[in-house]
Design an enzyme around this catalytic site. Structure first.
Site, mmCIF file in Angstrom:
data_model
loop_
_atom_site.group_PDB
_atom_site.id
_atom_site.type_symbol
_atom_site.label_atom_id
_atom_site.label_comp_id
_atom_site.label_asym_id
_atom_site.label_seq_id
_atom_site.Cartn_x
_atom_site.Cartn_y
_atom_site.Cartn_z
ATOM 1 C CG HIS A 100 -0.294 -0.209 2.510
ATOM 2 N ND1 HIS A 100 -0.083 -1.470 3.019
ATOM 3 C CD2 HIS A 100 0.213 0.645 3.431
ATOM 4 C CE1 HIS A 100 0.505 -1.386 4.192
ATOM 5 N NE2 HIS A 100 0.706 -0.109 4.466
ATOM 6 C CB CYS A 120 12.406 9.118 25.505
ATOM 7 S SG CYS A 120 11.678 10.682 24.958
#
Length: 692
Positions: free
Chosen positions: A67, A195
């Site tokens: 796709h 993070c």
């Protein structure tokens, strides 16, 4: 919809479309062009192949769904081929004989995206796939697909069936399906992503896990512990969870909330790169009585009896260090920028850092004026000097907290809240004995391990209530204080002094080599652990002082600005080499790079790391080397070009920045130019719902 998403013109049954994915995709793209659904079959093919290069689109059961979204596509469309000779699209169970090419226009409306994702979900239903294989005509395939993406309203069913998506409308003319017993309840998974900076990776991991959970039909909730305000889980959500995922490079806030839940732990990047695997592992852990569980007893005392949930010792140490750094960075930014503002000529000027007013020499001029003057008793330099002195004094106090905060939250990451006080004590003692940041790193780790060990001591139940507030902080502070004062403090202080003297003595070639190394580190992982290690090294120098340390800060800042600016420039120079979303990201990267936010380059590096990251490292190394060669100094820890007034030679800083930016932009354009498969197309995010 006014137009069908698939027509008989775009269906090919029992054909030989080629021997490899490129041939099959090209065959289907040409069918779409013949049907008037795309103006350029080659453009669509390149886009689909670029998506294929990122990860295979083959699914279990002999299915493939290449796709792409491309500007040449005029409307959302499907082309389907039932192959007479199977082709390998990378599925784990072998080649595919049913291939759908899903094409969407660059500005495809959400309505089309929902229809396409409906088909994608239908492809995991065995009955639907079997019907496609048994279809005797193109018309029957079109009918089946239309029923999948435009289902008739379903009859009311039991809530459990509705929750699991078991109710579907029968095909036209077909006999009503035999009622099936209600399936098992959907699994519920909760996740924490975090993070060190909480700017990019935190939210990228959250989105990746969310889409993976949708593909697996899992009830999913995520708490992003990033730079924005964190919205904590409702306690009922946690209570209902079957398992928890910790995708973090730092410590988890409030980990005790999940006590006893099966856990899968990893760094944040794994959640971005392998979200489906992590969701599958969490589901498996929820049914495994021997699975790792979340540590913490719920009473504030860390529990050491649980497994690590897939995180090794080295990763745990890294997470602890990154936790300390993430909590320290706001102090660096706030304190350093306040001090930088104090240096403005119409405020305190650089002289505010001198010690000419205090006869004892204990206070610099900024501290002395802030303590001994007021708005009603201004210093000789007037209101501007007084404001500058206050800013400098406040910034200095914030900077003085760097080592204690670093050590305190390293310890916190290991031992949870009871480890905070001993960690801060470790940092304060490190400063007192002259061990500075090295002492804070070592002391924070030792304090955390000591507190974690103390929590294992067998005590009567009545005494366990005292553990987190009295026993662990007391014994932990005692242990780390004694160790630093009696054993470790002086050796660590000697290491710090040797490092400082070595940096101050650097000149010529050795300084340039250091600039190259720092530039490479800043551009290697764009906000990750290596980048943060270089930044910590530079900000530690600001606290220590000295011309060499200020040059290091300038080199780190300049190199860190290169990646976003270089990629922004590259999208302007050769826009056709980048996808539409990348070109949009390039516009934002101008400001991010100018502000010294390296994470602005992450969207580019995430999709094409092998061409982007080396190109950025080359430019960062050049900028770092030039900064050291020019002798540019930087007194502010953050701000990019907006704190030019804190540089001694801001024109030379811009020269170094321009050189590194130009080199990286040239290299990334050259690297992408050689890659003929990369063109103006990108993944349709909603179609990722089939990758399970």
């Amino acid at each position: 919809m006014s137009e069908q998403i698939i027509t008989t013109q775009t269906v090919s049954l029992d054909v030989d479309a080629g021997a490899d994915p490129a041939a099959v995709i090209g065959y289907l793209a040409e069918a779409l062009q013949a049907a008037g659904r795309t103006t350029d079959a080659a453009d669509l093919t390149r886009g689909a192949l670029a998506r294929e290069a990122k990860s295979a689109t083959g699914l279990p059961g002999g299915i493939a769904i290449p796709h792409a979204r491309a500007e040449s596509v005029t409307e959302a469309s499907l082309a389907m081929a039932r192959l007479s000779a199977k082709v390998d699209f990378g599925a784990p169970d072998g080649p595919a004989d049913l291939v759908f090419l899903i094409a969407a226009p660059s500005g495809g409306a959400s309505e089309h995206m929902k229809l396409l994702s409906s088909l994608a979900r239908s492809l995991v239903r065995p009955d639907f796939v079997a019907s496609l294989r048994e279809a005797e005509s193109d018309d029957r395939v079109v009918q089946l697909v239309d029923q999948a993406i435009n289902p008739a309203p379903a009859q009311p069913v039991a809530s459990t069936a509705a929750a699991t998506g078991a109710a579907t409308a029968p095909a036209a003319g077909a006999s009503p399906p035999t009622p099936e017993p209600a399936g098992p309840e959907r699994k519920s998974i909760v996740a924490i992503t975090a993070c060190p900076t909480g700017i990019a990776h935190t939210y990228m991991a959250a989105d990746a896990l969310k889409y993976a959970a949708e593909r697996a039909d899992i009830d999913f909730h995520v708490e992003t512990q990033g730079s924005s305000a964190t919205i904590a889980f409702d306690p009922q959500v946690i209570a209902n969870a079957d398992a928890v995922i910790f995708a973090t490079d730092v410590g988890v806030k409030g980990k005790e909330r999940f006590h006893g839940k099966p856990v899968i732990s990893s760094g944040v990047k794994r959640a971005i790169n392998e979200p489906d695997e992590m969701i599958a592992e969490a589901v498996a852990a929820s049914d495994n009585p021997n699975a790792a569980v979340v540590a913490g007893s719920g009473d504030g005392v860390p529990d050491s009896t649980a497994e690590a949930g897939g995180v090794g010792f080295g990763k745990q140490v890294q997470q602890a260090l990154m936790t300390g750094v993430s909590y320290m960075i706001p102090f660096v930014a706030a304190g350093g920028l306040l001090m930088a503002l104090a240096f403005l000529p119409f405020l305190g000027g650089y002289e505010i850092a001198n010690s000419t007013l205090d006869t004892s020499g204990a206070l610099n001029d900024g501290q002395f004026i802030a303590l001994n003057n007021s708005l009603w008793d201004l210093p000789a330099g007037g209101l501007g000097q007084y404001i500058g002195a206050v800013l400098f004094a406040v910034g200095g106090l914030a900077m003085s907290m760097l080592v204690p905060v670093l050590a305190g939250y390293i310890s916190f990451a290991i031992a949870d809240r009871p480890g905070i006080a001993p960690g801060f004590v470790a940092g304060l003692v490190s400063v007192a004995v002259g061990a500075s940041f090295i002492g804070g790193l070592v002391g924070g780790l030792i304090a955390g391990v000591a507190c974690f060990w103390i929590a294992r001591l067998p005590l009567p139940q009545w005494a366990r209530g005292l553990m987190p507030v009295v026993i662990i902080p007391l014994l932990g502070s005692l242990i780390i204080g004694v160790l630093l004062y009696m054993l470790l403090g002086k050796p660590l202080a000697w290491v710090t002094d040797q490092m400082t003297d070595g940096l101050n003595s650097m000149s010529g070639g050795s300084a340039i080599i250091l600039g190259i190394v720092l530039g490479l580190m800043m551009c290697f992982d764009l906000g990750g652990p290596v980048n943060k290690a270089a930044y910590l090294f530079a900000t530690a120098g600001l606290a220590i002082g000295g011309n060499a340390q200020l040059e290091i800060m300038a080199a780190v800042m300049c190199a860190g600005m290169v990646p976003p600016l270089a990629l922004a420039l590259a999208t302007v120079l050769r826009p056709k080499l980048f996808t539409e979303p990348e070109r949009e990201n390039g516009k934002a990267a101008w400001l991010l790079g100018a502000s010294f936010i390296s994470e602005g380059a992450i969207p580019f590096a995430a999709t094409d790391p092998f061409r982007v990251i080396p190109s950025m490292m080359a430019g960062g190394a050049l900028s770092g080397a030039l900064i050291m060669a020019f002798g540019v100094t930087q007194r502010a820890p953050h701000g990019g070009i907006f704190v030019f007034f804190t540089m001694n030679h801001w024109v030379l800083f811009l020269v170094a920045l321009a050189a590194g930016t130009a080199l990286s932009a040239f290299l990334v354009v050259a690297a992408k130019q050689w890659n003929t498969a990369r063109k103006e197309a990108t993944t349709v995010p909603e179609l990722e719902t089939v990758a399970a």
